[in-house]
Design a protein around this motif. Structure first.
Motif, PDB file in Angstrom:
ATOM      1  N   ILE A 198      35.739  36.428  52.015  1.00  0.00           N
ATOM      2  CA  ILE A 198      36.189  37.412  51.039  1.00  0.00           C
ATOM      3  C   ILE A 198      35.679  37.064  49.642  1.00  0.00           C
ATOM      4  O   ILE A 198      35.832  35.935  49.182  1.00  0.00           O
ATOM      5  CB  ILE A 198      37.733  37.486  50.981  1.00  0.00           C
ATOM      6  CG1 ILE A 198      38.333  37.776  52.360  1.00  0.00           C
ATOM      7  CG2 ILE A 198      38.180  38.520  49.939  1.00  0.00           C
ATOM      8  CD1 ILE A 198      38.066  39.149  52.898  1.00  0.00           C
ATOM      9  N   ILE A 199      35.079  38.053  48.982  1.00  0.00           N
ATOM     10  CA  ILE A 199      34.769  37.959  47.557  1.00  0.00           C
ATOM     11  C   ILE A 199      35.549  39.080  46.885  1.00  0.00           C
ATOM     12  O   ILE A 199      35.309  40.254  47.167  1.00  0.00           O
ATOM     13  CB  ILE A 199      33.265  38.148  47.263  1.00  0.00           C
ATOM     14  CG1 ILE A 199      32.407  37.211  48.118  1.00  0.00           C
ATOM     15  CG2 ILE A 199      32.980  37.956  45.772  1.00  0.00           C
ATOM     16  CD1 ILE A 199      32.492  35.771  47.752  1.00  0.00           C
ATOM     17  N   MET A 200      36.487  38.742  46.009  1.00  0.00           N
ATOM     18  CA  MET A 200      37.313  39.770  45.383  1.00  0.00           C
ATOM     19  C   MET A 200      37.276  39.654  43.866  1.00  0.00           C
ATOM     20  O   MET A 200      37.722  38.660  43.291  1.00  0.00           O
ATOM     21  CB  MET A 200      38.766  39.693  45.853  1.00  0.00           C
ATOM     22  CG  MET A 200      39.654  40.755  45.199  1.00  0.00           C
ATOM     23  SD  MET A 200      41.425  40.531  45.527  1.00  0.00           S
ATOM     24  CE  MET A 200      41.555  41.310  47.134  1.00  0.00           C
ATOM     25  N   ALA A 201      36.743  40.689  43.208  1.00  0.00           N
ATOM     26  CA  ALA A 201      36.851  40.800  41.754  1.00  0.00           C
ATOM     27  C   ALA A 201      38.230  41.341  41.443  1.00  0.00           C
ATOM     28  O   ALA A 201      38.667  42.332  42.037  1.00  0.00           O
ATOM     29  CB  ALA A 201      35.771  41.733  41.211  1.00  0.00           C
ATOM     30  N   GLU A 202      38.931  40.697  40.516  1.00  0.00           N
ATOM     31  CA  GLU A 202      40.338  41.044  40.310  1.00  0.00           C
ATOM     32  C   GLU A 202      40.798  40.637  38.916  1.00  0.00           C
ATOM     33  O   GLU A 202      40.318  39.652  38.351  1.00  0.00           O
ATOM     34  CB  GLU A 202      41.190  40.339  41.376  1.00  0.00           C
ATOM     35  CG  GLU A 202      42.665  40.669  41.385  1.00  0.00           C
ATOM     36  CD  GLU A 202      42.939  42.148  41.498  1.00  0.00           C
ATOM     37  OE1 GLU A 202      43.458  42.705  40.515  1.00  0.00           O
ATOM     38  OE2 GLU A 202      42.630  42.748  42.541  1.00  0.00           O
ATOM     39  N   GLN A 203      41.738  41.428  38.362  1.00  0.00           N
ATOM     40  CA  GLN A 203      42.324  41.137  37.052  1.00  0.00           C
ATOM     41  C   GLN A 203      43.721  40.536  37.151  1.00  0.00           C
ATOM     42  O   GLN A 203      44.245  40.049  36.147  1.00  0.00           O
ATOM     43  CB  GLN A 203      42.396  42.423  36.214  1.00  0.00           C
ATOM     44  CG  GLN A 203      41.051  43.063  35.903  1.00  0.00           C
ATOM     45  CD  GLN A 203      40.272  42.314  34.838  1.00  0.00           C
ATOM     46  OE1 GLN A 203      40.734  41.309  34.309  1.00  0.00           O
ATOM     47  NE2 GLN A 203      39.079  42.802  34.536  1.00  0.00           N
ATOM     48  N   LYS A 204      44.322  40.570  38.332  1.00  0.00           N
ATOM     49  CA  LYS A 204      45.675  40.042  38.494  1.00  0.00           C
ATOM     50  C   LYS A 204      45.597  38.539  38.787  1.00  0.00           C
ATOM     51  O   LYS A 204      45.450  38.121  39.937  1.00  0.00           O
ATOM     52  CB  LYS A 204      46.403  40.800  39.602  1.00  0.00           C
ATOM     53  CG  LYS A 204      46.639  42.279  39.270  1.00  0.00           C
ATOM     54  CD  LYS A 204      47.356  42.995  40.385  1.00  0.00           C
ATOM     55  CE  LYS A 204      47.724  44.423  39.986  1.00  0.00           C
ATOM     56  NZ  LYS A 204      46.561  45.304  39.800  1.00  0.00           N
ATOM     57  N   MET A 205      45.722  37.732  37.727  1.00  0.00           N
ATOM     58  CA  MET A 205      45.487  36.301  37.846  1.00  0.00           C
ATOM     59  C   MET A 205      46.525  35.600  38.721  1.00  0.00           C
ATOM     60  O   MET A 205      46.217  34.627  39.398  1.00  0.00           O
ATOM     61  CB  MET A 205      45.451  35.653  36.457  1.00  0.00           C
ATOM     62  CG  MET A 205      44.325  36.157  35.566  1.00  0.00           C
ATOM     63  SD  MET A 205      42.673  35.927  36.286  1.00  0.00           S
ATOM     64  CE  MET A 205      42.193  37.633  36.572  1.00  0.00           C
ATOM     65  N   GLU A 206      47.783  36.079  38.683  1.00  0.00           N
ATOM     66  CA  GLU A 206      48.805  35.472  39.542  1.00  0.00           C
ATOM     67  C   GLU A 206      48.398  35.555  41.007  1.00  0.00           C
ATOM     68  O   GLU A 206      48.573  34.601  41.772  1.00  0.00           O
ATOM     69  CB  GLU A 206      50.155  36.175  39.342  1.00  0.00           C
ATOM     70  CG  GLU A 206      51.067  35.521  38.324  1.00  0.00           C
ATOM     71  CD  GLU A 206      50.677  35.870  36.885  1.00  0.00           C
ATOM     72  OE1 GLU A 206      51.202  35.235  35.964  1.00  0.00           O
ATOM     73  OE2 GLU A 206      49.842  36.774  36.696  1.00  0.00           O
ATOM     74  N   LYS A 207      47.862  36.703  41.387  1.00  0.00           N
ATOM     75  CA  LYS A 207      47.464  36.907  42.783  1.00  0.00           C
ATOM     76  C   LYS A 207      46.251  36.046  43.144  1.00  0.00           C
ATOM     77  O   LYS A 207      46.188  35.465  44.225  1.00  0.00           O
ATOM     78  CB  LYS A 207      47.149  38.384  43.033  1.00  0.00           C
ATOM     79  CG  LYS A 207      48.354  39.303  42.887  1.00  0.00           C
ATOM     80  CD  LYS A 207      49.422  38.976  43.896  1.00  0.00           C
ATOM     81  CE  LYS A 207      50.560  39.976  43.830  1.00  0.00           C
ATOM     82  NZ  LYS A 207      51.673  39.570  44.717  1.00  0.00           N
TER      83      LYS A 207
END
Length: 283
Positions: A198-207
């Motif tokens: 999995i490569i996931m670009a994301e803004q939710k740092m907690e997750k």
């Protein structure tokens, strides 16, 4: 052996002068969950496109360095072959779901039909995707009648059914409420257990802190860090890079509570443990 090898990747979009990716190099092992973070202009989406073959085959532009996915050189391999190995899920499920099918079941079948798979194999893959994404109960509904989280899971199911070795997600929870976001992250965690990278670009740092094995931090088209969540979120320069650390890490920093590694914790239970140890030592 690494399933992804990126070496000195440089890319510039057509009719622009600034590099969108500038000398990016990293590798990913099979089954890893890599969180891709950085400010909006960092280059995250462009890197997702480069890993899925849309760069340079669709967007064109100036391209240097190399990207290999499951042994395929992205630049020299036909894009249909690349996308079979590396499936891309877009930020907005409306961009992914075709709209030409009336049920979730038919929507998942769409990509398999284009692959020309035998009917028995198609049914088998659709059934597996329905269970893996936990959307069996909505299989007869129109995809556009679903909640945002369910729609995104349908979009992921359509890609997963094609059995890519790598799944690339470009900010898939950006338009979802907390419940929808949690649904997507739980699904992605299950996919890694199935051996999918999995490569996931994301803004939710907690997750990202909770689920990612490693975090890749981009800024201004360059790779700034590639390490464990604890190491990356313990950096002193995150604010200048447009990244907010998880709340637990920010609290630990404020309290000066580091682990034996020298990093701040990203997990609440670990922070509680550090505080409990300090309390016992002073007791």
């Amino acid at each position: 052996m690494s399933i992804i090898e990126v070496k000195d990747l440089k890319y510039r979009y057509p009719d622009t002068t600034k590099l969108a990716l500038d000398g990016i190099s990293f590798s990913v092992e099979q089954g890893e969950f890599i969180g891709l973070i950085g400010r909006n202009t960092a280059g995250k989406s462009t890197l997702c496109y480069a890993l899925s073959g849309l760069v340079p085959h669709f967007f064109k532009g100036a391209y240097g360095g190399s990207v290999e996915i499951a042994g395929l050189n992205v630049r020299t391999t036909d894009v249909s072959e690349v996308t079979a190995a590396a499936g891309l899920v877009f930020e907005n499920p409306f961009s992914q779901i075709t709209g030409s099918r009336f049920t979730v079941y038919e929507e998942i079948a769409f990509g398999l039909e284009n692959m020309g798979l035998p009917r028995d194999e198609m049914i088998k893959r659709i059934e597996e995707a329905l269970d893996l994404l936990d959307i069996r109960k909505v299989k007869d509904k129109n995809p556009f009648d679903l909640s945002g989280g369910q729609m995104q899971r349908v979009a992921i199911a359509g890609v997963v059914a094609m059995k890519p070795k790598v799944l690339i997600l470009d900010e898939p929870t950006s338009q979802l409420d907390p419940q929808g976001s949690e649904e997507v992250f739980k699904v992605v965690e299950n996919l890694t257990k199935e051996g999918i990278t999995i490569i996931m670009a994301e803004q939710k740092m907690e997750k990202i802190a909770q689920y990612a094995d490693r975090v890749l931090l981009l800024d201004d088209a360059k790779l700034i860090a590639y390490d464990t969540p604890e190491a990356v979120f313990s950096r002193d320069d995150l604010a200048s890079l447009g990244v907010q650390p998880p709340a637990v890490t920010a609290i630990a920093r404020h309290l000066g509570k580091r682990k034996a590694t020298g990093h701040y914790p990203v997990d609440l239970e670990e922070l509680k443990m550090l505080l409990a140890e300090e309390g016992a030592a002073h007791g």
